[in-house]
Design an enzyme around this catalytic site. Structure first.
Site: not given
Length: 207
Positions: A175-178
């Site tokens: 889940v790409p919070c980056h």
């Protein structure tokens, strides 16, 4: 099988038995993991995976991947928290997470742009869970500001809350919070550290 008196993460439940070599220990542990899975008494399976951003702890329930943790989060503490928040029936069972490991390896090799994994979001609730659902809409190689994500989540003024949701994301990378950055273009903080965030954004930008 619980986290009580847990052996070292890279060891196993049979490491303390006298006269048992490593190969036998591994075989016994594999049999225990398989039997626990088969009989339905394994609630949380975990393994570690070495990656370009360090060792990742992967944990899954019967519903799907529930946790991805960087080494800086302290894998032992993460396992203890899973035992508290999910179930005390936690066991190292790498085979359960082979698919997850394979997709992550493909991602780091630049061959996968979208994860196709069942996810268990039970560790995220309320607005934080809403934010995580919108993070998956940020495409590979793209970024969005915290303000943009707050607006997409239906609370334009909740920029700080979006930052908190990203910082407590139980499933980083997948889940790409980056991909969430500050409005001025600087990358901001990251659960895996700023160097890991730069590495992930650099990997995606290189394709």
């Amino acid at each position: 099988m619980t986290t009580t008196n847990r052996p070292p993460l890279d060891g196993d439940l049979f490491a303390a038995l006298p006269g048992v070599d490593e190969e036998t220990q591994a075989r016994l542990h594999a049999r225990l993991a398989a039997a626990s899975d088969r009989t339905g008494i394994l609630d949380v399976a975990y393994r570690t995976l070495e990656t370009p951003v360090g060792s990742l702890l992967l944990a899954a329930t019967g519903e799907g991947l529930v946790r991805v943790a960087y080494a800086r989060e302290d894998h032992e503490k993460v396992l203890e928290q899973l035992a508290t928040d999910v179930s005390p029936r936690v066991l190292r069972a790498p085979a359960r997470l082979d698919g997850t490991a394979r997709e992550l390896e493909e991602y780091f090799a630049g061959r996968r742009h979208l994860f196709d994994l069942p996810l268990d979001f039970r560790l995220a609730r309320g607005f934080r869970r809403t934010v995580l659902s919108h993070l998956r809409e940020i495409g590979y190689g793209a970024t969005a500001s915290y303000a943009t994500v707050a607006q997409a989540a239906g609370s334009p003024r909740a920029v700080r809350a979006v930052g908190t949701a990203c910082a407590t994301n139980p499933l980083p990378i997948v889940v790409p919070c980056h991909r969430v950055v500050r409005s001025d273009g600087t990358i901001g903080q990251y659960v895996g550290g700023t160097e890991a965030k730069k590495a992930l954004l650099g990997l995606e930008a290189a394709v």
